[in-house]
Design a protein around this motif. Structure first.
Motif, mmCIF file in Angstrom:
data_model
loop_
_atom_site.group_PDB
_atom_site.id
_atom_site.type_symbol
_atom_site.label_atom_id
_atom_site.label_comp_id
_atom_site.label_asym_id
_atom_site.label_seq_id
_atom_site.Cartn_x
_atom_site.Cartn_y
_atom_site.Cartn_z
ATOM 1 N N TYR A 15 0.166 11.500 41.316
ATOM 2 C CA TYR A 15 0.690 11.627 39.986
ATOM 3 C C TYR A 15 -0.594 10.692 39.102
ATOM 4 O O TYR A 15 -0.704 11.370 38.023
ATOM 5 C CB TYR A 15 1.943 11.324 39.780
ATOM 6 N N ALA A 65 6.259 13.143 37.927
ATOM 7 C CA ALA A 65 5.487 12.895 39.328
ATOM 8 C C ALA A 65 5.623 13.870 40.353
ATOM 9 O O ALA A 65 4.426 14.160 40.675
ATOM 10 C CB ALA A 65 5.845 11.261 39.654
ATOM 11 N N GLN A 68 3.767 17.305 39.185
ATOM 12 C CA GLN A 68 2.318 17.038 38.921
ATOM 13 C C GLN A 68 1.397 16.472 40.434
ATOM 14 O O GLN A 68 0.517 17.055 40.622
ATOM 15 C CB GLN A 68 2.074 15.923 38.058
ATOM 16 N N ALA A 69 2.271 15.884 41.260
ATOM 17 C CA ALA A 69 1.539 15.571 42.472
ATOM 18 C C ALA A 69 1.663 16.730 43.374
ATOM 19 O O ALA A 69 0.734 16.921 43.896
ATOM 20 C CB ALA A 69 2.676 14.476 42.839
#
Ligand code: FES
Length: 139
Positions: A15, A65, A68-69
Motif C-alpha cells: 500500500y 490498503a 490498493q495492495a
C-alpha cells in the motif's frame, strides 16, 4: 509475529510502496472500475505482446490498503502471463495471494476490486478481437 501479522505488514508495504503504479505510454487494454460502497477506484492498463502475453501491467487508483495492495500484487502476478490466465483467476487465488486474511463481507469487495478491473479489461479485449475476426470472415 504470527503469519497474519506478517501478511498485514506485507499488505501495508504494498500500500505504501505500490509496485507497478503508474500509466503506460502504449497499452492495449485500459480498464477502470470503482467500489460503489466507498467510491474507491482502480484503473489498469495492459500491454499485450506476442503469444497474447501481458508484457506490461500498471495501475493507478485510490482507496484502502487492501484494494490498493491487492491490485499491486495482481500486476506482479499477471506480468508475463497469457491473457488466458486471467480467465482462470479466481477469488480464492486473490485471497491466497493476500495471505488468506480474515476479511468481512465489505472487505472482500476491496480485495477483489483489482481482479474485477483486470477481468473486465481482458474480457473486453478478447471479445473485441473475436468480433473483428468474425466480421472478417463474413462473406
Ligand atoms: Fe474502498 Fe476498500 S474501502 S475499496
Amino acid at each position: 509475529m504470527s503469519s497474519a501479522d506478517i501478511y498485514r505488514e506485507v499488505i501495508l508495504d504494498y500500500y505504501r510502496h505500490p509496485r507497478n503504479f503508474g500509466k503506460l505510454e502504449k497499452f492495449d487494454i485500459d480498464s477502470h472500475d470503482s467500489n460503489p460502497l466507498c467510491g474507491d477506484e482502480i484503473e489498469m492498463q495492459v500491454q499485450v505482446g506476442s503469444g497474447q502475453k501481458m508484457e506490461e501491467v500498471k495501475f493507478t487508483g485510490k482507496g484502502c490498503a487492501i484494494s490498493q495492495a491487492s491490485v499491486s500484487m495482481l500486476t506482479e502476478l499477471a506480468k508475463g502471463k497469457p491473457l488466458g490466465w486471467v480467465k482462470e483467476l479466481s477469488k480464492e487465488d486473490v485471497f491466497k495471494m493476500l495471505g488468506n486474511p480474515d476479511l468481512g463481507p465489505s472487505r472482500v469487495k476491496c480485495a477483489l476490486l483489482g481482479m474485477k478491473v483486470l477481468k473486465t479489461g481482458v474480457y473486453g479485449y478478447l471479445g473485441a478481437q473475436y468480433e473483428e475476426k468474425d466480421e472478417g470472415e463474413l462473406p
